[in-house]
Write a protein that holds these residues in place. Structure first.
Motif, PDB file in Angstrom:
ATOM      1  N   MET A   1      34.182  -5.002  46.164  1.00 54.32           N
ATOM      2  CA  MET A   1      35.621  -4.913  46.423  1.00 54.32           C
ATOM      3  C   MET A   1      36.302  -4.206  45.258  1.00 54.32           C
ATOM      4  O   MET A   1      35.998  -4.469  44.099  1.00 54.32           O
ATOM      5  N   LYS A   2      37.262  -3.339  45.596  1.00 55.38           N
ATOM      6  CA  LYS A   2      37.985  -2.617  44.551  1.00 55.38           C
ATOM      7  C   LYS A   2      38.990  -3.536  43.886  1.00 55.38           C
ATOM      8  O   LYS A   2      39.532  -4.440  44.504  1.00 55.38           O
ATOM      9  N   PRO A   3      39.231  -3.330  42.567  1.00 56.95           N
ATOM     10  CA  PRO A   3      40.177  -4.204  41.869  1.00 56.95           C
ATOM     11  C   PRO A   3      41.583  -4.030  42.400  1.00 56.95           C
ATOM     12  O   PRO A   3      41.982  -2.965  42.847  1.00 56.95           O
ATOM     13  N   VAL A   4      42.373  -5.118  42.331  1.00 53.11           N
ATOM     14  CA  VAL A   4      43.765  -5.092  42.787  1.00 53.11           C
ATOM     15  C   VAL A   4      44.636  -4.554  41.661  1.00 53.11           C
ATOM     16  O   VAL A   4      44.620  -5.071  40.545  1.00 53.11           O
ATOM     17  N   VAL A   5      45.392  -3.499  41.935  1.00 50.28           N
ATOM     18  CA  VAL A   5      46.247  -2.886  40.919  1.00 50.28           C
ATOM     19  C   VAL A   5      47.634  -2.688  41.508  1.00 50.28           C
ATOM     20  O   VAL A   5      47.817  -2.598  42.722  1.00 50.28           O
TER      21      VAL A   5
ATOM     22  N   ILE B   1      43.602   0.972  60.333  1.00 49.12           N
ATOM     23  CA  ILE B   1      44.302  -0.253  59.948  1.00 49.12           C
ATOM     24  C   ILE B   1      44.960  -0.052  58.595  1.00 49.12           C
ATOM     25  O   ILE B   1      44.312   0.337  57.623  1.00 49.12           O
ATOM     26  N   ALA B   2      46.277  -0.292  58.550  1.00 47.12           N
ATOM     27  CA  ALA B   2      47.036  -0.218  57.300  1.00 47.12           C
ATOM     28  C   ALA B   2      47.958  -1.421  57.237  1.00 47.12           C
ATOM     29  O   ALA B   2      48.438  -1.910  58.258  1.00 47.12           O
ATOM     30  N   THR B   3      48.204  -1.911  56.030  1.00 43.92           N
ATOM     31  CA  THR B   3      49.049  -3.088  55.876  1.00 43.92           C
ATOM     32  C   THR B   3      49.909  -2.951  54.630  1.00 43.92           C
ATOM     33  O   THR B   3      49.689  -2.074  53.797  1.00 43.92           O
ATOM     34  N   VAL B   4      50.942  -3.800  54.550  1.00 43.09           N
ATOM     35  CA  VAL B   4      51.860  -3.804  53.415  1.00 43.09           C
ATOM     36  C   VAL B   4      51.883  -5.222  52.846  1.00 43.09           C
ATOM     37  O   VAL B   4      51.341  -6.152  53.445  1.00 43.09           O
ATOM     38  N   GLY B   5      52.528  -5.374  51.703  1.00 47.24           N
ATOM     39  CA  GLY B   5      52.635  -6.686  51.103  1.00 47.24           C
ATOM     40  C   GLY B   5      52.028  -6.706  49.718  1.00 47.24           C
ATOM     41  O   GLY B   5      51.925  -5.680  49.036  1.00 47.24           O
ATOM     42  N   PRO B   6      51.634  -7.852  49.264  1.00 46.90           N
ATOM     43  CA  PRO B   6      51.022  -7.973  47.944  1.00 46.90           C
ATOM     44  C   PRO B   6      49.756  -7.126  47.846  1.00 46.90           C
ATOM     45  O   PRO B   6      49.152  -6.756  48.863  1.00 46.90           O
ATOM     46  N   PRO B   7      49.320  -6.829  46.621  1.00 50.33           N
ATOM     47  CA  PRO B   7      48.122  -5.993  46.464  1.00 50.33           C
ATOM     48  C   PRO B   7      46.891  -6.577  47.146  1.00 50.33           C
ATOM     49  O   PRO B   7      46.053  -5.831  47.650  1.00 50.33           O
TER      50      PRO B   7
ATOM     51  N   PHE C   1      46.737  -8.164  49.962  1.00 50.88           N
ATOM     52  CA  PHE C   1      46.762  -7.868  51.394  1.00 50.88           C
ATOM     53  C   PHE C   1      46.475  -6.390  51.655  1.00 50.88           C
ATOM     54  O   PHE C   1      45.838  -6.032  52.649  1.00 50.88           O
ATOM     55  N   ILE C   2      46.974  -5.547  50.780  1.00 45.98           N
ATOM     56  CA  ILE C   2      46.659  -4.125  50.923  1.00 45.98           C
ATOM     57  C   ILE C   2      45.156  -3.921  50.792  1.00 45.98           C
ATOM     58  O   ILE C   2      44.536  -3.179  51.573  1.00 45.98           O
ATOM     59  N   GLN C   3      44.557  -4.594  49.801  1.00 51.73           N
ATOM     60  CA  GLN C   3      43.112  -4.488  49.632  1.00 51.73           C
ATOM     61  C   GLN C   3      42.379  -5.053  50.855  1.00 51.73           C
ATOM     62  O   GLN C   3      41.377  -4.492  51.308  1.00 51.73           O
ATOM     63  N   LEU C   4      42.895  -6.193  51.408  1.00 47.52           N
ATOM     64  CA  LEU C   4      42.287  -6.764  52.605  1.00 47.52           C
ATOM     65  C   LEU C   4      42.346  -5.782  53.773  1.00 47.52           C
ATOM     66  O   LEU C   4      41.376  -5.634  54.526  1.00 47.52           O
ATOM     67  N   GLY C   5      43.500  -5.111  53.932  1.00 50.53           N
ATOM     68  CA  GLY C   5      43.607  -4.127  55.011  1.00 50.53           C
ATOM     69  C   GLY C   5      42.593  -3.005  54.841  1.00 50.53           C
ATOM     70  O   GLY C   5      41.976  -2.558  55.820  1.00 50.53           O
ATOM     71  N   GLU C   6      42.394  -2.549  53.615  1.00 54.92           N
ATOM     72  CA  GLU C   6      41.411  -1.486  53.375  1.00 54.92           C
ATOM     73  C   GLU C   6      40.003  -1.977  53.686  1.00 54.92           C
ATOM     74  O   GLU C   6      39.188  -1.244  54.271  1.00 54.92           O
ATOM     75  N   ASP C   7      39.704  -3.237  53.294  1.00 56.57           N
ATOM     76  CA  ASP C   7      38.374  -3.773  53.588  1.00 56.57           C
ATOM     77  C   ASP C   7      38.154  -3.920  55.090  1.00 56.57           C
ATOM     78  O   ASP C   7      37.070  -3.626  55.604  1.00 56.57           O
TER      79      ASP C   7
ATOM     80  N   ASP D   1      39.594  -2.178  57.407  1.00 59.24           N
ATOM     81  CA  ASP D   1      39.445  -0.833  57.977  1.00 59.24           C
ATOM     82  C   ASP D   1      38.042  -0.290  57.711  1.00 59.24           C
ATOM     83  O   ASP D   1      37.452   0.370  58.578  1.00 59.24           O
ATOM     84  N   ALA D   2      37.518  -0.574  56.497  1.00 60.80           N
ATOM     85  CA  ALA D   2      36.143  -0.153  56.218  1.00 60.80           C
ATOM     86  C   ALA D   2      35.168  -0.852  57.164  1.00 60.80           C
ATOM     87  O   ALA D   2      34.200  -0.236  57.650  1.00 60.80           O
ATOM     88  N   MET D   3      35.425  -2.122  57.428  1.00 62.10           N
ATOM     89  CA  MET D   3      34.577  -2.839  58.378  1.00 62.10           C
ATOM     90  C   MET D   3      34.692  -2.241  59.773  1.00 62.10           C
ATOM     91  O   MET D   3      33.702  -2.134  60.503  1.00 62.10           O
ATOM     92  N   ARG D   4      35.934  -1.839  60.157  1.00 61.37           N
ATOM     93  CA  ARG D   4      36.116  -1.197  61.464  1.00 61.37           C
ATOM     94  C   ARG D   4      35.283   0.079  61.560  1.00 61.37           C
ATOM     95  O   ARG D   4      34.622   0.334  62.581  1.00 61.37           O
ATOM     96  N   GLN D   5      35.309   0.854  60.512  1.00 57.93           N
ATOM     97  CA  GLN D   5      34.539   2.090  60.540  1.00 57.93           C
ATOM     98  C   GLN D   5      33.041   1.803  60.657  1.00 57.93           C
ATOM     99  O   GLN D   5      32.320   2.481  61.400  1.00 57.93           O
ATOM    100  N   LYS D   6      32.591   0.749  59.927  1.00 59.23           N
ATOM    101  CA  LYS D   6      31.167   0.392  60.018  1.00 59.23           C
ATOM    102  C   LYS D   6      30.830  -0.111  61.408  1.00 59.23           C
ATOM    103  O   LYS D   6      29.771   0.239  61.976  1.00 59.23           O
TER     104      LYS D   6
END
Length: 577
Positions: free
Chosen positions: A1-5, A237-243, A245-251, A253-258
């Motif tokens: 998982m990428k760090p939250v920034v 999949i894209a989301t807003v909110g705290p970092p 949740f943004i990271q969760l949305g990216e994860d 979406d990566a799962m969706r692609q897989k």
């Protein structure tokens, strides 16, 4: 998982809010604790200081009144008994004043009033009481009464006034302390209300913050995930909110692609599986057709093939009877070979048909009493037992669930084999017994025949496998194969016990009825096994017939009637001699 920034994380926001609320609550708790301690101190002052002081001030006044009354009475009567209240009042005065001084550390004004009272009492006692007592003792009652003047009364009134001032001061102090108690109680209630408001406001702020920072972003993410779940795997999949949740949305979406990539592979694999299933379906249909052909073959074998065999056998037997002795010896031998071959072919076809029908033509499982089955087996094998002078015995056998015709065939095959494979010049003895082992009945067919070598113990259950030539021991080589198939059809297993010293012991298992298993478990839990007699190696719950099986029937003496001793009543026997 990428760090939250970037930006405050949800954890940081929640911790900050909880920290502020925590500090406020701790401060309020401290203030409430201090106020509660103060309130307890003030209540203690009311209960343990001002209250007792008020009572003691009244007791002090009563003691002074007793003294003044006693002095007046003594001046009138001159009787020393009249001075007793005076002395008692004096003692009580000293006791009350001493007790009051112990409670006046926090009340300097009351202490000052008490000293005033003491001074005026001392003056009254020096100027009035003591002179009256002395004068009355020396000069009589008239002289004593002369000293009880209006001035003396006024002086005691000054004492009474001082005591009243003391009581008023005590009452004022008590009222002030009570007001302090009410004030501190009100402040404590206010602090509690403020704490409750802080909790309510913090909860509302937290609820609104969670709704804005958690619920809404999660709801949006869930909507997008449902769109993907409904089949739109190309939806980004894209989301807003705290970092986080943004990271969760990216994860996600990566799962969706897989998943989309894997789904493509699955579709390809599904197509291949459908093709394989179609081939399997074709093979199943082919097997169904083959089974129908086999059933048709079985029908032909049981009817059409046996008819010409019966005709060949019949005419060969006619030739044998009509021309026996008229042809040469070799012709008679050839005819006998033909008759024997036709008969053996008929037996082989019948045995094959019986073998193929096991488990295919079923009547359903019912409860079968093996004792009744053994009675039928005894009737079926009576001719063979008469010919071989054989003895057939069995102990009490259980009731099991199975098909009675198949179980009859099973036991008949075992008994027939035991009679057939007998030793020369030894009368065959066959014994059937059973014992409960766990949840299965272990049934044993024990004989005193020729026995089986250990290396052939498994071979005898294979179809058409013979250990002896057909001239020595007739048969088709299918009997024990039928036994094995019937046992396995009923959920058991069959084997040869090679540890018996004489003869053959074929054992097989059949599932026991639940009632038998429960009854055995109840007996085992309720009774301890009895001690064994000296030299006795047989377990107390072992069926005596099993002992006969394990020793080949030779470790127990035979009774006079030829049946082995089993130690049980009701043993069954079929003896032909």
């Amino acid at each position: 998982m990428k760090p939250v920034v970037g930006g405050w994380s949800l954890r940081r926001r929640v911790i900050s809010l909880l920290t502020v609320v925590g500090f406020l609550l701790i401060a309020l708790a401290g203030a409430e604790a201090a106020m509660a301690a103060r309130n307890r101190t003030q209540i203690d002052a009311v209960l343990n200081e001002t209250g007792p002081l008020r009572v003691q001030s009244q007791e002090l006044l009563n003691a002074l009144l007793d003294q003044e009354t006693a002095i007046r009475g003594y001046a009138v009567s001159g009787d020393q008994d009249d001075l007793i209240p005076y002395r008692e009042g004096l003692a009580q005065e000293k006791s009350v004043t001493a007790s009051m001084r112990g409670l006046l550390d926090n009340y300097p004004q009351i202490s000052q009033e008490l000293r005033t009272v003491e001074d005026r009492i001392t003056q009254w006692r020096q100027s009035v009481a003591e002179p009256v007592i002395t004068t009355t003792e020396r000069s009589g009652t008239s002289a004593g009464q002369a000293l009880v003047t209006e001035q003396a009364r006024q002086q005691f009134d000054d004492v009474r006034t001082a005591v009243n001032d003391l009581q008023e001061e005590v009452l004022a102090a008590r009222e002030q302390t009570a007001r302090n108690v009410r004030t501190s109680s009100n402040v404590l209630v206010v602090l509690l209300i403020v704490a409750a408001l802080v909790v309510v406001v913090a909860g509302a702020v937290l609820l609104l913050s969670l709704d804005r920072m958690v619920v809404r972003p999660l709801t949006g993410l869930a909507i997008q995930v449902r769109e993907v779940a409904e089949g739109d795997y190309q939806h980004r999949i894209a989301t807003v909110g705290p970092p986080e949740f943004i990271q969760l949305g990216e994860d996600v979406d990566a799962m969706r692609q897989k998943i989309a990539a894997d789904l493509a592979e699955v579709r390809a694999a599904r197509e291949r599986i459908e093709w394989v299933n179609s081939q399997l379906q074709k093979q199943a249909e082919e097997l169904t057709r083959s089974n129908r052909d086999l059933e048709q073959f079985a029908y032909v074998a049981s009817h059409d093939l046996q008819e010409p065999l019966r005709k060949v056998a019949s005419f060969c037997q006619l030739l044998q009877r009509r021309y026996a002795g008229q042809l040469d010896e070799r012709a008679d031998q050839y005819i006998a070979f033909a008759v024997d071959g036709a008969q053996r072919m008929q037996r082989l076809i019948n045995d094959l048909l019986a073998f193929s029908r096991i488990g295919r033509l079923t009547t359903g499982f019912v409860e079968v009493d093996l004792n009744k089955v053994m009675g039928d087996v005894a009737g079926q094998t009576e001719a063979a037992r008469q010919y071989a002078d054989a003895e057939l015995t069995w102990t009490d056998l259980p009731v099991i669930s199975g098909e009675e015709p198949l179980l009859t065939n099973l036991l008949a095959n075992l008994v027939s084999n035991s009679i057939k494979f007998r030793r020369a010049d030894v009368a065959p003895k066959v014994h059937i017994s059973a014992r409960l082992v766990g949840a299965e009945w272990e049934i044993t067919c024990q004989d005193n025949g020729i026995g089986i070598e250990p290396e052939f113990a498994d071979k005898i259950f294979v179809i058409f496998q013979r250990l002896h030539s057909k001239d020595a021991y007739p048969g088709t080589g299918i009997g024990l194969a039928i036994v094995k198939k019937i046992v396995e059809y009923h959920g058991g297993r069959v084997w040869v016990d090679t540890d018996v010293p004489e003869g053959t012991a074929i054992r097989f298992t059949l599932p026991a009825l639940p009632a038998d298993v429960e009854a055995a478990a109840a007996v085992d839990s309720a009774e301890a096994p009895p001690a064994l007699a000296a030299g006795d190696t047989t377990a107390s719950n072992e069926d005596p017939a099993d002992s006969a099986e394990q020793s080949g029937g030779s470790d127990q003496p035979d009774r006079a009637d030829g049946a082995p001793e089993s130690g049980r009543t009701g043993d069954m026997r079929e003896t032909v001699g």
